[in-house]
Design a protein around this motif. Structure first.
Motif, PDB file in Angstrom:
ATOM      1  N   HIS A 245      53.658  32.656  12.212  1.00  0.00           N
ATOM      2  CA  HIS A 245      54.894  32.281  12.916  1.00  0.00           C
ATOM      3  C   HIS A 245      54.590  31.868  14.355  1.00  0.00           C
ATOM      4  O   HIS A 245      55.166  30.918  14.877  1.00  0.00           O
ATOM      5  CB  HIS A 245      55.903  33.432  12.896  1.00  0.00           C
ATOM      6  CG  HIS A 245      56.646  33.554  11.597  1.00  0.00           C
ATOM      7  ND1 HIS A 245      57.581  32.627  11.191  1.00  0.00           N
ATOM      8  CD2 HIS A 245      56.597  34.485  10.619  1.00  0.00           C
ATOM      9  CE1 HIS A 245      58.076  32.985  10.015  1.00  0.00           C
ATOM     10  NE2 HIS A 245      57.488  34.104   9.632  1.00  0.00           N
ATOM     11  N   LEU A 246      53.673  32.613  14.996  1.00  0.00           N
ATOM     12  CA  LEU A 246      53.301  32.260  16.368  1.00  0.00           C
ATOM     13  C   LEU A 246      52.563  30.919  16.399  1.00  0.00           C
ATOM     14  O   LEU A 246      52.828  30.065  17.245  1.00  0.00           O
ATOM     15  CB  LEU A 246      52.421  33.350  16.991  1.00  0.00           C
ATOM     16  CG  LEU A 246      53.029  34.744  17.108  1.00  0.00           C
ATOM     17  CD1 LEU A 246      52.069  35.672  17.835  1.00  0.00           C
ATOM     18  CD2 LEU A 246      54.367  34.700  17.828  1.00  0.00           C
ATOM     19  N   GLU A 247      51.643  30.746  15.460  1.00  0.00           N
ATOM     20  CA  GLU A 247      50.887  29.496  15.402  1.00  0.00           C
ATOM     21  C   GLU A 247      51.789  28.283  15.234  1.00  0.00           C
ATOM     22  O   GLU A 247      51.657  27.279  15.933  1.00  0.00           O
ATOM     23  CB  GLU A 247      49.934  29.529  14.202  1.00  0.00           C
ATOM     24  CG  GLU A 247      48.576  30.079  14.494  1.00  0.00           C
ATOM     25  CD  GLU A 247      47.626  29.759  13.355  1.00  0.00           C
ATOM     26  OE1 GLU A 247      47.101  28.644  13.304  1.00  0.00           O
ATOM     27  OE2 GLU A 247      47.431  30.639  12.491  1.00  0.00           O
ATOM     28  N   TYR A 248      52.705  28.383  14.245  1.00  0.00           N
ATOM     29  CA  TYR A 248      53.553  27.225  13.947  1.00  0.00           C
ATOM     30  C   TYR A 248      54.477  26.923  15.119  1.00  0.00           C
ATOM     31  O   TYR A 248      54.794  25.770  15.391  1.00  0.00           O
ATOM     32  CB  TYR A 248      54.339  27.450  12.660  1.00  0.00           C
ATOM     33  CG  TYR A 248      53.449  27.633  11.438  1.00  0.00           C
ATOM     34  CD1 TYR A 248      52.227  26.964  11.329  1.00  0.00           C
ATOM     35  CD2 TYR A 248      53.818  28.477  10.393  1.00  0.00           C
ATOM     36  CE1 TYR A 248      51.408  27.128  10.223  1.00  0.00           C
ATOM     37  CE2 TYR A 248      53.008  28.649   9.281  1.00  0.00           C
ATOM     38  CZ  TYR A 248      51.797  27.977   9.196  1.00  0.00           C
ATOM     39  OH  TYR A 248      50.988  28.156   8.098  1.00  0.00           O
ATOM     40  N   THR A 249      54.913  27.969  15.813  1.00  0.00           N
ATOM     41  CA  THR A 249      55.778  27.733  16.966  1.00  0.00           C
ATOM     42  C   THR A 249      54.980  27.082  18.100  1.00  0.00           C
ATOM     43  O   THR A 249      55.485  26.190  18.792  1.00  0.00           O
ATOM     44  CB  THR A 249      56.422  29.057  17.422  1.00  0.00           C
ATOM     45  OG1 THR A 249      57.114  29.616  16.310  1.00  0.00           O
ATOM     46  CG2 THR A 249      57.408  28.825  18.558  1.00  0.00           C
ATOM     47  N   HIS A 254      55.405  23.519  21.245  1.00  0.00           N
ATOM     48  CA  HIS A 254      54.603  23.292  22.450  1.00  0.00           C
ATOM     49  C   HIS A 254      53.511  22.246  22.252  1.00  0.00           C
ATOM     50  O   HIS A 254      52.777  21.950  23.194  1.00  0.00           O
ATOM     51  CB  HIS A 254      53.964  24.607  22.910  1.00  0.00           C
ATOM     52  CG  HIS A 254      54.959  25.686  23.219  1.00  0.00           C
ATOM     53  ND1 HIS A 254      55.638  25.738  24.411  1.00  0.00           N
ATOM     54  CD2 HIS A 254      55.427  26.721  22.473  1.00  0.00           C
ATOM     55  CE1 HIS A 254      56.471  26.779  24.394  1.00  0.00           C
ATOM     56  NE2 HIS A 254      56.356  27.383  23.231  1.00  0.00           N
ATOM     57  N   GLY A 255      53.376  21.727  21.026  1.00  0.00           N
ATOM     58  CA  GLY A 255      52.328  20.733  20.776  1.00  0.00           C
ATOM     59  C   GLY A 255      50.932  21.267  21.025  1.00  0.00           C
ATOM     60  O   GLY A 255      50.014  20.499  21.347  1.00  0.00           O
ATOM     61  N   VAL A 256      50.756  22.586  20.881  1.00  0.00           N
ATOM     62  CA  VAL A 256      49.435  23.183  21.125  1.00  0.00           C
ATOM     63  C   VAL A 256      48.711  23.359  19.794  1.00  0.00           C
ATOM     64  O   VAL A 256      49.255  23.937  18.851  1.00  0.00           O
ATOM     65  CB  VAL A 256      49.559  24.546  21.835  1.00  0.00           C
ATOM     66  CG1 VAL A 256      48.200  25.236  21.926  1.00  0.00           C
ATOM     67  CG2 VAL A 256      50.159  24.359  23.225  1.00  0.00           C
ATOM     68  N   ARG A 257      47.497  22.869  19.729  1.00  0.00           N
ATOM     69  CA  ARG A 257      46.689  22.989  18.538  1.00  0.00           C
ATOM     70  C   ARG A 257      46.121  24.406  18.428  1.00  0.00           C
ATOM     71  O   ARG A 257      45.668  24.972  19.431  1.00  0.00           O
ATOM     72  CB  ARG A 257      45.550  21.964  18.605  1.00  0.00           C
ATOM     73  CG  ARG A 257      44.670  21.897  17.384  1.00  0.00           C
ATOM     74  CD  ARG A 257      45.494  21.445  16.180  1.00  0.00           C
ATOM     75  NE  ARG A 257      44.716  21.525  14.975  1.00  0.00           N
ATOM     76  CZ  ARG A 257      43.976  20.533  14.498  1.00  0.00           C
ATOM     77  NH1 ARG A 257      43.909  19.379  15.126  1.00  0.00           N
ATOM     78  NH2 ARG A 257      43.304  20.682  13.381  1.00  0.00           N
TER      79      ARG A 257
ATOM     80  N   ILE B  30      54.427  29.579   2.204  1.00  0.00           N
ATOM     81  CA  ILE B  30      55.185  30.837   2.149  1.00  0.00           C
ATOM     82  C   ILE B  30      55.979  31.028   3.442  1.00  0.00           C
ATOM     83  O   ILE B  30      57.138  31.456   3.412  1.00  0.00           O
ATOM     84  CB  ILE B  30      54.249  32.040   1.904  1.00  0.00           C
ATOM     85  CG1 ILE B  30      53.586  31.941   0.522  1.00  0.00           C
ATOM     86  CG2 ILE B  30      55.011  33.359   2.026  1.00  0.00           C
ATOM     87  CD1 ILE B  30      54.528  31.996  -0.662  1.00  0.00           C
ATOM     88  N   THR B  31      55.396  30.679   4.558  1.00  0.00           N
ATOM     89  CA  THR B  31      56.133  30.846   5.818  1.00  0.00           C
ATOM     90  C   THR B  31      57.384  29.970   5.853  1.00  0.00           C
ATOM     91  O   THR B  31      58.356  30.283   6.538  1.00  0.00           O
ATOM     92  CB  THR B  31      55.218  30.512   7.020  1.00  0.00           C
ATOM     93  OG1 THR B  31      53.949  31.146   6.834  1.00  0.00           O
ATOM     94  CG2 THR B  31      55.820  31.010   8.323  1.00  0.00           C
ATOM     95  N   HIS B  32      57.376  28.866   5.084  1.00  0.00           N
ATOM     96  CA  HIS B  32      58.512  27.941   5.117  1.00  0.00           C
ATOM     97  C   HIS B  32      59.303  27.891   3.812  1.00  0.00           C
ATOM     98  O   HIS B  32      60.079  26.953   3.584  1.00  0.00           O
ATOM     99  CB  HIS B  32      58.020  26.539   5.478  1.00  0.00           C
ATOM    100  CG  HIS B  32      57.481  26.453   6.880  1.00  0.00           C
ATOM    101  ND1 HIS B  32      56.187  26.832   7.190  1.00  0.00           N
ATOM    102  CD2 HIS B  32      58.052  26.086   8.051  1.00  0.00           C
ATOM    103  CE1 HIS B  32      55.993  26.667   8.499  1.00  0.00           C
ATOM    104  NE2 HIS B  32      57.098  26.226   9.038  1.00  0.00           N
ATOM    105  N   GLY B  33      59.100  28.875   2.943  1.00  0.00           N
ATOM    106  CA  GLY B  33      59.925  28.941   1.731  1.00  0.00           C
ATOM    107  C   GLY B  33      59.698  27.805   0.745  1.00  0.00           C
ATOM    108  O   GLY B  33      60.594  27.489  -0.042  1.00  0.00           O
ATOM    109  N   LEU B  34      58.519  27.203   0.783  1.00  0.00           N
ATOM    110  CA  LEU B  34      58.148  26.216  -0.247  1.00  0.00           C
ATOM    111  C   LEU B  34      57.558  27.031  -1.402  1.00  0.00           C
ATOM    112  O   LEU B  34      56.362  27.058  -1.630  1.00  0.00           O
ATOM    113  CB  LEU B  34      57.139  25.209   0.318  1.00  0.00           C
ATOM    114  CG  LEU B  34      56.556  24.160  -0.617  1.00  0.00           C
ATOM    115  CD1 LEU B  34      57.650  23.416  -1.364  1.00  0.00           C
ATOM    116  CD2 LEU B  34      55.680  23.182   0.149  1.00  0.00           C
ATOM    117  N   ALA B  35      58.443  27.744  -2.096  1.00  0.00           N
ATOM    118  CA  ALA B  35      58.000  28.834  -2.971  1.00  0.00           C
ATOM    119  C   ALA B  35      58.808  28.881  -4.253  1.00  0.00           C
ATOM    120  O   ALA B  35      59.881  28.287  -4.359  1.00  0.00           O
ATOM    121  CB  ALA B  35      58.150  30.163  -2.219  1.00  0.00           C
ATOM    122  N   VAL B  36      58.249  29.558  -5.221  1.00  0.00           N
ATOM    123  CA  VAL B  36      58.953  29.889  -6.466  1.00  0.00           C
ATOM    124  C   VAL B  36      58.625  31.343  -6.809  1.00  0.00           C
ATOM    125  O   VAL B  36      57.647  31.899  -6.317  1.00  0.00           O
ATOM    126  CB  VAL B  36      58.508  29.005  -7.658  1.00  0.00           C
ATOM    127  CG1 VAL B  36      58.972  27.571  -7.488  1.00  0.00           C
ATOM    128  CG2 VAL B  36      56.994  29.069  -7.860  1.00  0.00           C
TER     129      VAL B  36
END
Lengths: 518, 518
Positions: A245-249, A254-257, B30-36
């Motif tokens: 969740h932190l990574e994706y945010t 923030h456009g941070v890789r 899984i973090t984004h609910g692309l799930a079954v």
């Protein structure tokens, strides 16, 4: 007595109500990544070699009750705690004195300190420091009748790998969602309502802390390659979605890789370039290289993770680098129990050394549960009296000073335990006043099962702090704080243990606060 | 020949590259609910009685290649298709004639029609109609050398329970994420790039369609109770997260309350109130009642779901009600294969009846694969010649007219099959020109396993259409369209079946488009 703090809770559900609540809980959690990889007890490893299964993270069905005054108290001291611990981490001499006392009894601290000394000798390549802290509290019910019968007392202060910030935002949203679809019977509406439910900004705020550090690095260190934040992780991590969740945010907002690197692969996949810049070469990306702005430790925090010289070499390798460490070794050491103890020793002068604002210091002081050394100091001698008196000992717990090791000794068992120990070994322990948390009812969903019963809660408040060390003659002497903000909260709830047939002790879960005025 | 349409694809990955891609795919999904929920073959039911486990939905590792001209062609006719099918559904007499021909051979159609007649007799309680359609296509490679060597041909038009709109938005985002973290080797950058990857707006658009219908109901029917959208679902639904994405978007972005009701519980949990308003009384909410604005069918579409008179009673109960049905029975019937066939019969006059815009009609016509009846009409006699000639039959498939029943007969097997059948039974089949889709390479992740090989793709374009029937003397004669908009796309990809050791035939997955100019 302590049971009487909260009103009867949670409501008893009919079977149809419980089914409705659980169906909504199970579906919402997976759709929103409030998830963990299942334990091997739940799904045997050979059934899912690819580790593609996931399940709802252990969560409470209801948001636990929490006194609003205590919640406010814990939040109000968040910035002061970051101020305090960043000051400690930037006081090499003071910290060195503390560590010295531990060298004999704690290999782990000793090895961390050795890494520090080696880097210090070479000179520091980075003066920016990032702390993503979490201060953990329990509500303490004092037996006095004063206005402050309820207050929070600190359990511990985490300076490394403070987890659950990712899931905490999600579980607060889950409870709000369940409320919005009437999964909580109307009879609870005086307790559970839009005003009492508390969101947690931990995902955006912790990500923001990392992003600010990243940008500070880019500005001052002018990377020659694309810059990235490195999440240092364990080889197998069931709690991966919390981190993701932190990574994706970071990526999205923030456009941070970001990259994830197993602690065991540090030496293989990173190298130090010009000016000791940390260069990451992902084995998957055929020679492409990134310059690491921030190393975010979600591994390497526990003694059990250092099993060979190679692991210590890896830690030193990172510490030597010009990357911003979250945290650096001094910050890691600042989080040791011994530091907490010297701060919380009655009549300690140390707090005033670091926090000059008397009012802020007093507020912090109010969150300390008294902690005594068992040495031959004045406080130590006082403690020995308390610990050996079967009556007095009732209010205390005896903890080993060693990080991450050994079991605690509780209350009436303390005198006997100490008797069995030669007095020379006593200083390896500290004596801490027991926090007496109020219990309440709740139910926890974990591994596909519901357990109901008496629970106790632990509140964590996250803080993000970015500072720049001041180095004089090669010694860190103070710092300038660039950012210091509260970063959401975590409520963790587990079985109270004392109740029969209820939630098993240690059966922990993530939770959110339903505040009430008491 | 057909294999030569696309460039070599996808790139061959090193083990490290594949690991990196899969780790990112598994965590992001899984973090984004692309799930079954997992199949019982993956996780035996007794291992997870609470059904709390989930796994990544079957997805392709790479976005499949798709000709940009074909993608544009399919999107360009989306609104015209909604125009056409809403017009058909609002032409009771014409539809009645079609259905009449099926009554003998198709119980399901017959029973649907009976429900319609019963409701018609009583009079319609709701004139608003909602269609959430999906028109499915394959790319067809013609053997001519003309400019239009590649075009889309319609496989079918879905007027009920068009699924995967929830996951489709997510898989397009997944592929974009994988691209953004360099999971696709740089060598593919001419193919996979920000411009070629196609997002799908299916979640927000389909939710918006439901929200518009809900608001239209509230405006014109003035509910006396809180209004809700009812998702009619199957008892056990592995694809629940697909549906939940729409629900949560309705809740969050539109403030519309939703409930899920198993088709098997319609008669228990709903009743008809004043003006035949559909009242829902959730068993979990102790007597609270909602007025249903829209019944969204994600169940009740297949013959196998109607096993007793009670099921038909439930369908009639909903059809009688004042709720907006998505879809109503006439719209459901408009989606029958027979309708597709009469529209696509060469020289058919029917298209012009419903689509007065000649240019729009021509564009639709270009997407029809010719379909012939096998009766004694002119087109039928022509078809019999094609079907009994072993050479000509190579280009055709023989399909039973019956909804949801029987196997297709392909190419050279057609003449022999027809010989074995008395001629009186021939009209129960239709003859359809085979669509010849180009194959390409890809890999599918499903149930924790990767299968690589040749695949074929099916593109679905969603359309949302809200209209108000015009009723004259109790008969639906035309309608006024209130909303008609394209609602995103779906790419479904499965093993080509012909290749050995590759992706198993029928091994389907959700996918997204990587457009290329051909």
């Amino acid at each position: 007595m302590t049971n009487a703090v909260y009103p009867p809770y949670p409501p008893i559900l009919t079977q149809a109500e419980q089914e409705y609540l659980l169906t909504n809980l199970k579906d919402w959690s997976i759709t929103h990544g409030l998830a963990v990889r299942p334990t091997s007890a739940y799904v045997a490893e050979d059934l899912d070699p690819a580790r593609a299964l996931a399940t709802t993270a252990p969560v409470t069905l209801f948001p636990s009750l929490f006194p609003r005054s205590c919640f406010d108290q814990a939040r109000a001291v968040s910035q002061a705690y970051s101020e305090l611990y960043s000051a400690i981490a930037a006081d090499e001499e003071w910290l060195g004195e503390i560590v010295k006392e531990l060298l004999e009894i704690d290999d782990f601290i000793e090895n961390l300190w050795k890494v520090h000394l080696a880097v210090k000798k070479e000179g520091y390549a980075q003066s920016l420091q990032l702390g993503l802290f979490r201060s953990d509290y329990m509500v303490h019910v004092s037996d006095s009748d004063s206005d402050s019968r309820l207050s929070v007392k600190q359990v511990e202060f985490n300076t490394i790998a403070s987890s659950f910030g990712g899931l905490s935002s999600q579980v607060a949203s889950l409870h709000r969602y369940l409320h919005s679809v009437d999964a909580y019977p109307e009879v609870t509406s005086l307790l559970i309502n839009d005003a009492s439910l508390q969101s947690s900004g931990s995902v955006p705020q912790l990500a923001s802390g990392l992003a600010k550090a990243h940008r500070a690095y880019v500005k001052s260190d002018k990377p020659n390659r694309p810059a990235c934040v490195l999440f240092l992780v364990q080889d197998v991590e069931r709690n991966v979605f919390d981190q993701r969740h932190l990574e994706y945010t970071l990526n999205t907002d923030h456009g941070v890789r970001t990259f994830r690197l197993a602690f065991s692969r540090v030496l293989q996949d990173t190298s130090l370039g010009h000016d000791r810049k940390l260069i990451y070469t992902p084995p998957s990306l055929s020679g492409k290289q990134w310059e690491v702005s921030v190393v975010y430790f979600r591994a390497g925090y526990a003694p059990t993770e250092y099993n060979s010289q190679r692991d210590w070499d890896a830690r030193r390798h990172i510490e030597r680098s010009a990357a911003i460490k979250c945290p650096g070794i001094l910050t890691h050491l600042a989080g040791s129990k011994k530091v907490q103890q010297v701060l919380a020793t009655p009549h300690s002068p140390h707090l005033a050394r670091f926090l000059h604002d008397k009012s802020a210091a007093d507020k912090l002081l109010a969150t300390f549960a008294p902690i005594y050394p068992l040495d031959e100091s004045e406080a130590g001698l006082e403690a020995r009296k308390l610990a050996t008196d079967p009556q007095m000992a009732q209010k205390y717990v005896l903890k080993p000073q060693r990080e991450g090791g050994g079991n605690n000794i509780y209350r009436s068992e303390i005198p006997g335990f100490l008797q069995s120990l030669p007095k020379t070994k006593w200083p390896a322990y500290i004596l801490m006043e027991m926090i007496e948390p109020p219990t309440q009812g709740n139910a926890i969903f974990r591994n596909g099962e519901v357990q109901s019963g008496e629970v106790i809660c632990e509140l964590g408040v996250y803080g993000a702090c970015l500072w720049r060390d001041k180095v004089e003659n090669g010694v860190v002497k103070g710092r300038g704080v660039l950012e210091n903000f509260e970063a959401g909260y975590l409520l963790r709830t587990k079985g109270a243990g004392s109740s029969e047939g209820g939630v098993a002790a240690g059966f922990g879960s993530v939770d959110s606060c339903c505040l009430l005025d008491l």
